[in-house]
Design an enzyme around this catalytic site. Sequence first.
Site, PDB file in Angstrom:
ATOM      1  N   CYS A   1       0.833  -1.216   0.000  1.00  0.00           N
ATOM      2  CA  CYS A   1       0.000   0.000   0.000  1.00  0.00           C
ATOM      3  C   CYS A   1       0.863   1.260   0.000  1.00  0.00           C
ATOM      4  O   CYS A   1       2.015   1.237   0.431  1.00  0.00           O
ATOM      5  CB  CYS A   1      -0.872   0.025   1.235  1.00  0.00           C
ATOM      6  SG  CYS A   1      -1.888  -1.434   1.402  1.00  0.00           S
TER       7      CYS A   1
ATOM      8  N   ARG B   1       4.971  -0.139  -6.058  1.00  0.00           N
ATOM      9  CA  ARG B   1       4.905  -0.959  -4.848  1.00  0.00           C
ATOM     10  C   ARG B   1       3.865  -2.063  -4.990  1.00  0.00           C
ATOM     11  O   ARG B   1       3.875  -3.021  -4.221  1.00  0.00           O
ATOM     12  CB  ARG B   1       4.538  -0.080  -3.646  1.00  0.00           C
ATOM     13  CG  ARG B   1       5.595   0.949  -3.313  1.00  0.00           C
ATOM     14  CD  ARG B   1       5.076   1.919  -2.294  1.00  0.00           C
ATOM     15  NE  ARG B   1       4.862   1.279  -1.006  1.00  0.00           N
ATOM     16  CZ  ARG B   1       5.707   1.322   0.014  1.00  0.00           C
ATOM     17  NH1 ARG B   1       6.835   1.977  -0.118  1.00  0.00           N
ATOM     18  NH2 ARG B   1       5.437   0.726   1.147  1.00  0.00           N
TER      19      ARG B   1
ATOM     20  N   TRP C   1      -3.233  -2.579  -1.454  1.00  0.00           N
ATOM     21  CA  TRP C   1      -2.905  -3.954  -1.834  1.00  0.00           C
ATOM     22  C   TRP C   1      -3.623  -4.813  -0.803  1.00  0.00           C
ATOM     23  O   TRP C   1      -3.288  -4.794   0.375  1.00  0.00           O
ATOM     24  CB  TRP C   1      -1.395  -4.149  -1.770  1.00  0.00           C
ATOM     25  CG  TRP C   1      -0.875  -5.408  -2.374  1.00  0.00           C
ATOM     26  CD1 TRP C   1      -0.535  -5.610  -3.687  1.00  0.00           C
ATOM     27  CD2 TRP C   1      -0.589  -6.642  -1.703  1.00  0.00           C
ATOM     28  NE1 TRP C   1      -0.074  -6.883  -3.868  1.00  0.00           N
ATOM     29  CE2 TRP C   1      -0.094  -7.548  -2.677  1.00  0.00           C
ATOM     30  CE3 TRP C   1      -0.716  -7.086  -0.389  1.00  0.00           C
ATOM     31  CZ2 TRP C   1       0.279  -8.847  -2.378  1.00  0.00           C
ATOM     32  CZ3 TRP C   1      -0.348  -8.391  -0.087  1.00  0.00           C
ATOM     33  CH2 TRP C   1       0.152  -9.244  -1.073  1.00  0.00           C
TER      34      TRP C   1
ATOM     35  N   ASN D   1      -1.634   2.069   5.920  1.00  0.00           N
ATOM     36  CA  ASN D   1      -0.775   0.963   5.460  1.00  0.00           C
ATOM     37  C   ASN D   1      -0.498   0.078   6.658  1.00  0.00           C
ATOM     38  O   ASN D   1      -0.304   0.594   7.772  1.00  0.00           O
ATOM     39  CB  ASN D   1       0.585   1.483   4.986  1.00  0.00           C
ATOM     40  CG  ASN D   1       0.513   2.188   3.661  1.00  0.00           C
ATOM     41  OD1 ASN D   1      -0.551   2.289   3.066  1.00  0.00           O
ATOM     42  ND2 ASN D   1       1.653   2.692   3.213  1.00  0.00           N
ATOM     43  N   GLY D   2      -0.418  -1.226   6.445  1.00  0.00           N
ATOM     44  CA  GLY D   2      -0.082  -2.114   7.553  1.00  0.00           C
ATOM     45  C   GLY D   2      -1.272  -2.956   7.962  1.00  0.00           C
ATOM     46  O   GLY D   2      -2.251  -3.075   7.229  1.00  0.00           O
TER      47      GLY D   2
ATOM     48  N   GLU E   1      18.651 -16.717  -9.595  1.00  0.00           N
ATOM     49  CA  GLU E   1      18.173 -15.363  -9.867  1.00  0.00           C
ATOM     50  C   GLU E   1      17.633 -15.247 -11.297  1.00  0.00           C
ATOM     51  O   GLU E   1      16.612 -14.596 -11.532  1.00  0.00           O
ATOM     52  CB  GLU E   1      19.321 -14.364  -9.609  1.00  0.00           C
ATOM     53  CG  GLU E   1      19.016 -12.907  -9.920  1.00  0.00           C
ATOM     54  CD  GLU E   1      17.867 -12.313  -9.127  1.00  0.00           C
ATOM     55  OE1 GLU E   1      17.346 -12.962  -8.213  1.00  0.00           O
ATOM     56  OE2 GLU E   1      17.452 -11.186  -9.464  1.00  0.00           O
TER      57      GLU E   1
ATOM     58  N   LYS F   1      13.854 -14.095 -12.073  1.00  0.00           N
ATOM     59  CA  LYS F   1      13.516 -12.949 -12.940  1.00  0.00           C
ATOM     60  C   LYS F   1      12.542 -13.386 -14.018  1.00  0.00           C
ATOM     61  O   LYS F   1      11.557 -12.713 -14.286  1.00  0.00           O
ATOM     62  CB  LYS F   1      14.770 -12.359 -13.622  1.00  0.00           C
ATOM     63  CG  LYS F   1      15.689 -11.544 -12.780  1.00  0.00           C
ATOM     64  CD  LYS F   1      15.199 -10.161 -12.445  1.00  0.00           C
ATOM     65  CE  LYS F   1      14.464 -10.095 -11.157  1.00  0.00           C
ATOM     66  NZ  LYS F   1      15.170 -10.101  -9.903  1.00  0.00           N
TER      67      LYS F   1
ATOM     68  N   GLU G   1       9.009 -14.165 -12.562  1.00  0.00           N
ATOM     69  CA  GLU G   1       8.317 -12.976 -12.053  1.00  0.00           C
ATOM     70  C   GLU G   1       7.632 -12.170 -13.142  1.00  0.00           C
ATOM     71  O   GLU G   1       6.526 -11.680 -12.949  1.00  0.00           O
ATOM     72  CB  GLU G   1       9.344 -12.011 -11.432  1.00  0.00           C
ATOM     73  CG  GLU G   1       9.751 -12.284 -10.056  1.00  0.00           C
ATOM     74  CD  GLU G   1      10.710 -11.205  -9.583  1.00  0.00           C
ATOM     75  OE1 GLU G   1      10.351 -10.495  -8.654  1.00  0.00           O
ATOM     76  OE2 GLU G   1      11.812 -11.054 -10.154  1.00  0.00           O
TER      77      GLU G   1
ATOM     78  N   HIS H   1      20.879 -35.506  -9.913  1.00  0.00           N
ATOM     79  CA  HIS H   1      20.110 -35.983  -8.757  1.00  0.00           C
ATOM     80  C   HIS H   1      18.615 -35.728  -8.923  1.00  0.00           C
ATOM     81  O   HIS H   1      17.880 -35.747  -7.944  1.00  0.00           O
ATOM     82  CB  HIS H   1      20.623 -35.326  -7.475  1.00  0.00           C
ATOM     83  CG  HIS H   1      22.064 -35.625  -7.208  1.00  0.00           C
ATOM     84  ND1 HIS H   1      22.519 -36.884  -6.887  1.00  0.00           N
ATOM     85  CD2 HIS H   1      23.175 -34.838  -7.276  1.00  0.00           C
ATOM     86  CE1 HIS H   1      23.834 -36.860  -6.736  1.00  0.00           C
ATOM     87  NE2 HIS H   1      24.258 -35.626  -6.976  1.00  0.00           N
TER      88      HIS H   1
ATOM     89  N   LYS I   1       6.401  -4.454  -4.599  1.00  0.00           N
ATOM     90  CA  LYS I   1       7.831  -4.131  -4.499  1.00  0.00           C
ATOM     91  C   LYS I   1       8.312  -4.219  -3.048  1.00  0.00           C
ATOM     92  O   LYS I   1       9.404  -4.694  -2.780  1.00  0.00           O
ATOM     93  CB  LYS I   1       8.054  -2.713  -5.042  1.00  0.00           C
ATOM     94  CG  LYS I   1       9.499  -2.250  -5.022  1.00  0.00           C
ATOM     95  CD  LYS I   1      10.298  -2.893  -6.116  1.00  0.00           C
ATOM     96  CE  LYS I   1      11.746  -2.461  -6.124  1.00  0.00           C
ATOM     97  NZ  LYS I   1      12.563  -3.407  -6.898  1.00  0.00           N
TER      98      LYS I   1
HETATM   99  C1  F6R Z   1      12.529  -9.936  -7.023  1.00  0.00           C
HETATM  100  C2  F6R Z   1      12.287  -9.032  -5.935  1.00  0.00           C
HETATM  101  C3  F6R Z   1      11.896  -9.626  -4.626  1.00  0.00           C
HETATM  102  C4  F6R Z   1      12.664  -8.915  -3.500  1.00  0.00           C
HETATM  103  C5  F6R Z   1      12.193  -9.432  -2.135  1.00  0.00           C
HETATM  104  C6  F6R Z   1      12.982  -8.812  -1.011  1.00  0.00           C
HETATM  105  O1  F6R Z   1      12.843  -9.250  -8.196  1.00  0.00           O
HETATM  106  O2  F6R Z   1      12.410  -7.852  -6.057  1.00  0.00           O
HETATM  107  O3  F6R Z   1      12.143 -10.998  -4.597  1.00  0.00           O
HETATM  108  O4  F6R Z   1      14.025  -9.136  -3.673  1.00  0.00           O
HETATM  109  O5  F6R Z   1      10.835  -9.146  -1.964  1.00  0.00           O
HETATM  110  O6  F6R Z   1      12.844  -7.428  -1.004  1.00  0.00           O
HETATM  111  P1  F6R Z   1      13.876  -6.489  -0.278  1.00  0.00           P
HETATM  112  O7  F6R Z   1      15.168  -6.597  -0.989  1.00  0.00           O
HETATM  113  O8  F6R Z   1      13.272  -5.121  -0.373  1.00  0.00           O
HETATM  114  O9  F6R Z   1      13.982  -6.981   1.139  1.00  0.00           O
END
Ligand code: F6R
Length: 616
Positions: free
Chosen positions: A2, A27, A74, A98-99, A489, A493, A496, A512, A611
């Site tokens: 949010c 976000r 959100w 928020n929260g 990673e 990516k 996602e 394995h 985010k």
């Molecule tokens: C992937 C991504 C998420 C964040 C995760 C942790 O592209 O952005 O997997 O890495 O939510 O977020 P932070 O780094 O803000 O703790």
Amino acid sequence: MCGIVGYAGRQAAAPIIIDGLRRLEYRGYDSAGVAVHDGRGIEVVRALGKLRALNDAVAKRPLAGSLGIGHTRWATHGRPSEENAHPHVAGSVAVVHNGIIENHAALRRELIADGVKFSSETDTEIIAHLVDRSLKGGAKGLFEAVRASLQLVTGAYAIAVLSADEPGTIVAARHGSPLVLGFGENEMLCGSDISALLAHTRDMVFLEDGDVVELRAPVGDVGPSARIQTVTGIDVERPRKRIDWSPTMAERGGFKHFMLKEIHEQPDAIAATLRGRIDLENGDVHGAEIGLDGDAARAVRRVYIIACGTSYHAALIGRYWIEALARVPTVVELGSEIANRPAVFFEDDLVIAVSQSGETFDTLAGVKAAKAAGARILAVANVLDSAIPRLAHGELYTRAGPEIGVASTKCFTAQLTALLLVSIFLGRQRGALDAEAGRKLLQGLCEVPGHINELLGDQDYVRTIANSLVDATDVLFLGRGYNYPIALEGALKLKEISYAHAEGYAAGEMKHGPIALIDAQLPVVVVAPKDASYDKTLSNVQEVRAREGRVIALATKGDEAMHDLAEHIVWLPEAPEHVLPLLTVVPLQLLAYYVASRKGHDVDQPRNLAKTVTVE
Ligand code: F6R
């Protein structure tokens, strides 16, 4: 997740608030709303879906007035809908939040018993009713009513509140969710994120947990003002800070998507993260920000890294560096896996929390557990003054600038840079590295921005590979050593933003289990630069080929063997082994980007993702 924006000034509030919300879109959200005081009362407009829908609704019901609050939601309590969107209104009061209010069920029952009727399923509406009840019960104004109400709630929150009876006041508060105040020219703002306020000011105050602030709009010759108290009514002062992020850093700047822009910003983000922190002559790293002097560095018995998602992948590489260069045993754990089991921390642990946002709930929970056990905490974060650095003994900020694309890219390579600095620092202080070795490692790191620029120079090769993957429903990523977390990673990516199923595996684990998946359809992306484990990875490639698997390889220029085996190759520049993960990740970021972009996906705001993940 949010987002909150509040405005108290002389200009029309609604467009400023909606513009601020637009800057928080990254976000993640599912509905939005705005409340403006027009001098006579509060008008509220809410809409399900993207800000476009809110803009359309405001166009039909224009909001006049220069004081207001807005929100992107959100969903947590209650499905995404216009009724559940904020602001929530009770009597003369409108609230954005928020929260999560943890005791919402008990408070709701109590309010219903008092005759209150709820019009949403949210926990937020409870705050609106509590403040309204407090005002009706004789509180001396909104500031006092909010403070009294917050004494009844438990949980994490950032809120902003308006009252129809106070046309010049916003009351805002934080406890566990970020809230920042902005001091503009004849205007004051509040927001859950620096980016929402940057277009107006770079002078900001970060509220502390438990702070409640009364923002007063300018009236006649009297300028705007802010008064901060604790929930129990004690006046407190918080320092003003000048933010060195510029408003244009949070713009797309000619790129089609923020993600693509941020991939291109990596050379600068790495160079900025190195600036002023290394002593090339002595092959050393300055320790002040790390928060350890030589004795403290030598006293560390174990490093324990806590992180989630992409930051967790950076942490895995950090472990390999710390063990190789400083010879300290290192554990890496997901924040979410610490909270619900009795993890063991020691006073001589160095706990490193890696987090772009500095607010991730699970990482924060892990840090709190480690701190309670007496461990020393180092935060590697990108957002200044966020919750995790606030709890830490040392803060090594990644200086990547605002990262808006939900899929993390430049913050990942900036995190790697910071973690390599910590590894070299520990290695030098503990005698595991001499000056010459430190110098070589640092020189290699300083050359990374140039190598990445080279990789970014010609992206046609990656576009071609992306075209060949558009219809793939499953992709396997393999890597060894430093490049095993890069395989993880690369897979993260791709899934996602392209929504294809992708799995990252340690190449040595292929036999394995995952080898059963290989057939003529499965694309296998193999990260195989010329490093210590190259020969073994090449054997894996041969195993994939023997089963007719499609190999896409990342290989060092001039690798003839790979040339003969792979369907596609991305050529990597020659570079020292320890910096290879900073390079190999870049084509994988581009690959995910081009696949998702070809599929026409919303690359910057992929479905279901947020985010900043501030819930458990
Ligand atoms: C992937 C991504 C998420 C964040 C995760 C942790 O592209 O952005 O997997 O890495 O939510 O977020 P932070 O780094 O803000 O703790």
